[in-house]
Design an enzyme around this catalytic site. Structure first.
Site, PDB file in Angstrom:
ATOM      1  N   CYS A 271     104.881  -7.959  -4.077  1.00 18.79           N
ATOM      2  CA  CYS A 271     105.869  -7.032  -4.636  1.00 18.79           C
ATOM      3  C   CYS A 271     105.549  -5.593  -4.235  1.00 18.79           C
ATOM      4  O   CYS A 271     105.674  -5.242  -3.084  1.00 18.79           O
ATOM      5  CB  CYS A 271     105.939  -7.223  -6.150  1.00 18.79           C
ATOM      6  SG  CYS A 271     107.458  -6.591  -6.875  1.00 18.79           S
TER       7      CYS A 271
ATOM      8  N   HIS B 198     106.395 -13.536  -7.032  1.00 21.05           N
ATOM      9  CA  HIS B 198     105.074 -13.427  -7.672  1.00 21.05           C
ATOM     10  C   HIS B 198     104.384 -14.774  -7.841  1.00 21.05           C
ATOM     11  O   HIS B 198     104.589 -15.456  -8.839  1.00 21.05           O
ATOM     12  CB  HIS B 198     105.225 -12.772  -9.046  1.00 21.05           C
ATOM     13  CG  HIS B 198     105.579 -11.331  -8.964  1.00 21.05           C
ATOM     14  ND1 HIS B 198     104.639 -10.326  -9.035  1.00 21.05           N
ATOM     15  CD2 HIS B 198     106.771 -10.726  -8.776  1.00 21.05           C
ATOM     16  CE1 HIS B 198     105.247  -9.150  -8.910  1.00 21.05           C
ATOM     17  NE2 HIS B 198     106.538  -9.357  -8.749  1.00 21.05           N
TER      18      HIS B 198
ATOM     19  N   GLU C 293     101.342 -15.254  -8.604  1.00 18.95           N
ATOM     20  CA  GLU C 293     100.374 -15.188  -9.711  1.00 18.95           C
ATOM     21  C   GLU C 293     101.041 -15.483 -11.055  1.00 18.95           C
ATOM     22  O   GLU C 293     100.363 -15.825 -12.020  1.00 18.95           O
ATOM     23  CB  GLU C 293      99.688 -13.810  -9.742  1.00 18.95           C
ATOM     24  CG  GLU C 293     100.507 -12.655 -10.334  1.00 18.95           C
ATOM     25  CD  GLU C 293     101.517 -12.047  -9.356  1.00 18.95           C
ATOM     26  OE1 GLU C 293     101.826 -12.689  -8.340  1.00 18.95           O
ATOM     27  OE2 GLU C 293     102.003 -10.934  -9.631  1.00 18.95           O
TER      28      GLU C 293
END
Lengths: 238, 80
Positions: free
Chosen positions: A86, A203, A205
């Site tokens: 990002c 994302h 994560e």
């Protein structure tokens, strides 16, 4: 394996990445303040999401000049693995480590939702655990994730197979409706020519446990762990 | 010296903000509007021995930080 997560003023997904690496993946990981030097012995450096320097001027424009970024450029030149998520992707583009740029979403709206990504290439340290064409369900959350590159750059990206992820629908088709931000050619993530620097808007994560709705993000992290575990094989060198 | 710096998107780069403004102008009845491109405007006060030096320094500033050559063009005017 040793991971480092850079903390810029305005980073906000640094703790998400740290938690995924430490608690979920049980790996050694440390925060790296943007004003410090990059310590020796790291295997992978992560530039997390967020709003470094308040996104002033352009997203990632100031983060690029943080003192630690000089070391990151050298680290990448030596073949170290660098992952930008990002805002981290935006910083990597601004610093010239990755081609292209990320601009305002075509819709002008901040998008925050899970999307489907198609893995386009697997001969990289970031995607070797996935199968070519495999779909990953990962969240996006950004206002400026519209990938742009000029025609010559896009041609080079395709020639070198540097587009690693594309936005697709549930059937794996790269349609306009499946494109959350107007990105050129539905591009969601690209790597450099040497294949050791990777940036993506979604994302991974935030998709590392089923309870989060998806653990498809593990594909990215486990690929990195695999690559570092057997550097002699250079899993990404094809 | 004082410099006025204008930064705009290159042709071919999407400018959804400009498009939204254009639509609003049409809604207000300004049908003659054909194309709106939004950009950035900066004013910089600087010390320089000559106009040439100032121009060279400003070009550097724009190339390194103020504009992103991948997506933006820039121009500037210098006032004494």
């Amino acid at each position: 394996m040793r991971w480092g997560v850079i903390v810029f003023p305005g980073s906000c997904d640094d703790h998400d990445v740290y938690d995924a690496i430490k608690r979920v993946l049980k790996q050694k990981v440390e925060f790296l303040w943007h004003k410090d030097r990059l310590p020796a012995g790291l295997d992978c450096v992560v530039l997390p999401g967020g709003f470094s320097y308040g996104d002033y001027l352009r997203c990632g424009a100031m983060g690029r000049f943080s003192p630690i970024m000089g070391d990151v450029v050298e680290f990448a030149a030596r073949g170290g693995l660098v992952l930008g998520i990002c805002n981290g992707f935006q910083i990597l583009c601004e610093s010239g480590l990755l081609p292209g740029a990320l601009v305002r979403n075509a819709s002008l709206q901040f998008v925050c939702k899970p999307v489907y990504l198609r893995v386009e290439e697997t001969d990289t340290p970031f995607t070797s655990s996935a199968k070519k064409g495999q779909l990953l369900r990962l969240p996006v959350k950004h206002g400026e994730g519209c990938y742009f590159a000029d025609a010559a750059t896009l041609e080079r990206l395709k020639e070198n197979r540097q587009v690693l992820l594309r936005y697709v629908d549930a059937k794996g088709k790269a349609t306009a409706a499946a494109n959350p931000n107007g990105s050129l050619d539905n591009i969601a993530g690209v790597c450099n020519e040497a294949r050791n620097v990777f940036g993506l808007m979604p994302h991974p994560e935030d998709a590392t446990e089923k309870i989060l709705g998806s653990d498809d993000g593990l594909k990215i992290f486990s690929s990195i762990i695999l690559a570092v575990g057997r550097p002699e094989k250079k899993a990404w060198a094809g | 010296m004082r410099a006025k710096i204008f930064i705009s998107f290159k042709n071919g780069v999407l400018d959804p903000q400009g498009k939204a403004v254009e639509r609003s102008l049409h809604t207000l009845g300004y049908q003659e509007v054909r194309d709106v491109r939004m950009g950035k405007y900066l004013e910089v006060e600087l010390d320089a021995a000559s106009r040439e030096t100032a121009e060279a320094r400003l070009r550097e500033m724009c190339d390194k930080l103020l504009a992103n050559p991948v997506i933006e063009d820039y121009r500037f005017e210098i006032e004494n």
